[in-house]
Write a protein that holds these residues in place. Structure first.
Motif, PDB file in Angstrom:
ATOM      1  N   SER A  98       0.835  -1.208   0.000  1.00  0.00           N
ATOM      2  CA  SER A  98       0.000   0.000   0.000  1.00  0.00           C
ATOM      3  C   SER A  98       0.867   1.254   0.000  1.00  0.00           C
ATOM      4  O   SER A  98       0.597   2.228  -0.717  1.00  0.00           O
ATOM      5  CB  SER A  98      -0.923  -0.011   1.214  1.00  0.00           C
ATOM      6  OG  SER A  98      -1.683   1.167   1.271  1.00  0.00           O
ATOM      7  N   GLU A  99       1.938   1.222   0.781  1.00  0.00           N
ATOM      8  CA  GLU A  99       2.855   2.362   0.865  1.00  0.00           C
ATOM      9  C   GLU A  99       3.542   2.606  -0.491  1.00  0.00           C
ATOM     10  O   GLU A  99       3.685   3.754  -0.939  1.00  0.00           O
ATOM     11  CB  GLU A  99       3.892   2.089   1.949  1.00  0.00           C
ATOM     12  CG  GLU A  99       4.775   3.287   2.259  1.00  0.00           C
ATOM     13  CD  GLU A  99       5.803   2.947   3.335  1.00  0.00           C
ATOM     14  OE1 GLU A  99       6.470   1.895   3.201  1.00  0.00           O
ATOM     15  OE2 GLU A  99       5.937   3.705   4.300  1.00  0.00           O
ATOM     16  N   ASP A 102       1.007   4.086  -2.944  1.00  0.00           N
ATOM     17  CA  ASP A 102       0.789   5.505  -2.635  1.00  0.00           C
ATOM     18  C   ASP A 102       1.953   6.360  -3.136  1.00  0.00           C
ATOM     19  O   ASP A 102       1.757   7.452  -3.686  1.00  0.00           O
ATOM     20  CB  ASP A 102       0.622   5.699  -1.122  1.00  0.00           C
ATOM     21  CG  ASP A 102      -0.687   5.112  -0.614  1.00  0.00           C
ATOM     22  OD1 ASP A 102      -1.592   4.884  -1.456  1.00  0.00           O
ATOM     23  OD2 ASP A 102      -0.801   4.860   0.603  1.00  0.00           O
ATOM     24  N   GLN A 105       1.715   6.720  -6.906  1.00  0.00           N
ATOM     25  CA  GLN A 105       0.696   7.702  -7.262  1.00  0.00           C
ATOM     26  C   GLN A 105       1.165   9.123  -6.971  1.00  0.00           C
ATOM     27  O   GLN A 105       0.892  10.050  -7.730  1.00  0.00           O
ATOM     28  CB  GLN A 105      -0.602   7.408  -6.490  1.00  0.00           C
ATOM     29  CG  GLN A 105      -1.354   6.181  -6.970  1.00  0.00           C
ATOM     30  CD  GLN A 105      -1.838   6.342  -8.404  1.00  0.00           C
ATOM     31  OE1 GLN A 105      -2.319   7.393  -8.796  1.00  0.00           O
ATOM     32  NE2 GLN A 105      -1.705   5.275  -9.192  1.00  0.00           N
ATOM     33  N   GLN A 106       1.881   9.277  -5.874  1.00  0.00           N
ATOM     34  CA  GLN A 106       2.389  10.594  -5.506  1.00  0.00           C
ATOM     35  C   GLN A 106       3.367  11.127  -6.560  1.00  0.00           C
ATOM     36  O   GLN A 106       3.369  12.316  -6.864  1.00  0.00           O
ATOM     37  CB  GLN A 106       3.090  10.510  -4.144  1.00  0.00           C
ATOM     38  CG  GLN A 106       3.706  11.832  -3.688  1.00  0.00           C
ATOM     39  CD  GLN A 106       4.610  11.644  -2.479  1.00  0.00           C
ATOM     40  OE1 GLN A 106       4.574  10.611  -1.812  1.00  0.00           O
ATOM     41  NE2 GLN A 106       5.430  12.626  -2.197  1.00  0.00           N
TER      42      GLN A 106
END
Length: 340
Positions: A98-99, A102, A105-106
């Motif tokens: 998940s990290e 993220d 996406q960032q």
């Protein structure tokens, strides 16, 4: 009375048609991507951004490799672990996945760092482009100027309507002016005016292209001649040195190294001769290429003139038929009027 009224209507139609032809719409277009790629500051900043993006990709790949290692370790040790430890490791893996997602996406998402920094990088240049487009449109009376690289679909666009190079000159002009003297400014303005005239005239563009090709061919011939001359001078100097060394050796009663070398390898004269022959061959090849290019341009012009001639003949024939048809219709109307 009826004939006078008809004449007035025809005169008004002719006047309106001529006005419409005089006030024709003038359209141009730019290619924003082409302009951005030819602005030095943008290219340098884009290179730095691409390096940064590559670094982000490497970080993401490293994180994914670490997650895969944890998955493989869990798979290998699963039989030896308790349910609690298995749940704990699976939770850790999900958290890292998940990290990583993220972080991806960032950096590369729709509103990520890459997109935002690209927009921030292009915005100053785009502002300059918009200003330059407005100046060119006002100065040269354009009614519309489109961006070819935008969402606007252009199925065809003739090169003569492309004002991208003019926009580039306007953008780079201010930077150049700060570093030039008055005399250099005058020369630069004359050059810009000439380039603008060429941009607006397809015939001048073709002529300029031919002149540039001829200049390139001349430069190639001059370069080959220079190489040939240098080879001859070198051969002369080598021979002169060899004779001098031979005289010195004869005086001292020894055999010079130059003479030994000359007996074991091809002479400098032969080397120079080979170099000169190569230069002549290159020169002949350049001349042949130039003749072929001239013949190609001649054939293209001949073909274009033939097509233009055929088009004019077709237009004249169509106009003639239209006149005959109109005369026939007018005659029929006049006969109907007389009969009535």
């Amino acid at each position: 009375m009826r004939k006078q009224f008809l004449f007035i209507i025809l005169a008004l139609i002719v006047v309106n048609t001529s006005q419409a032809q005089t006030k024709s719409t003038k359209i141009g277009y730019i290619d924003m991507e082409y302009i951005l790629q030819n602005v030095p500051d943008y290219k340098e900043a884009q290179t730095q951004l691409e390096q940064k993006a590559e670094k982000w990709k490497q970080e993401i790949e490293t994180k994914k490799l670490e997650i895969n290692k944890l998955k493989e370790a869990l798979k290998a040790e699963k039989a030896l672990l308790t349910n609690e430890l298995i749940d704990e490791r699976e939770t850790e893996i999900k958290f890292l996945e998940s990290e990583t997602l993220d972080y991806q996406q960032q950096r590369f998402g729709v509103n990520g760092d890459l997109i935002r920094q690209k927009s921030a990088l292009a915005k100053p240049i785009q502002d300059q482009v918009f200003t330059a487009v407005q100046d060119i449109a006002e100065a040269k009376k354009y009614d519309f100027i489109f961006d070819r690289s935008s969402d606007l679909t252009m199925l065809f666009a003739a090169k003569r309507y492309d004002v991208s190079d003019q926009v580039l000159r306007v953008i780079t002009r201010s930077d150049k002016r700060e570093q030039l003297t008055k005399k250099q400014l005058a020369i630069e303005e004359a050059k810009e005016n000439k380039e603008t005239a060429i941009d607006e005239n397809p015939a001048l563009q073709e002529r300029q292209k031919i002149l540039e090709e001829r200049k390139a061919a001349r430069d190639k011939i001059l370069e080959d001649r220079k190489l040939e001359q240098e080879a001859k001078i070198k051969a002369y100097e080598d021979n002169k040195k060899a004779l001098r060394d031979a005289r010195e050796a004869k005086k001292n009663g020894t055999v010079s190294e130059t003479v030994k070398t000359d007996t074991a390898s091809p002479t400098s004269t032969e080397t120079a001769k080979t170099t000169a022959e190569d230069a002549r061959a290159k020169q002949e090849e350049a001349r042949t290429k130039q003749v072929e290019e001239r013949q190609k341009l001649y054939d293209e012009r001949k073909k274009a003139l033939e097509e233009r001639r055929n088009k004019i003949l077709e237009e004249r024939e169509a106009a003639k038929k239209a006149r005959e048809q109109k005369a026939k219709e007018d005659k029929e109307k006049q006969e109907n009027t007389t009969n009535n």
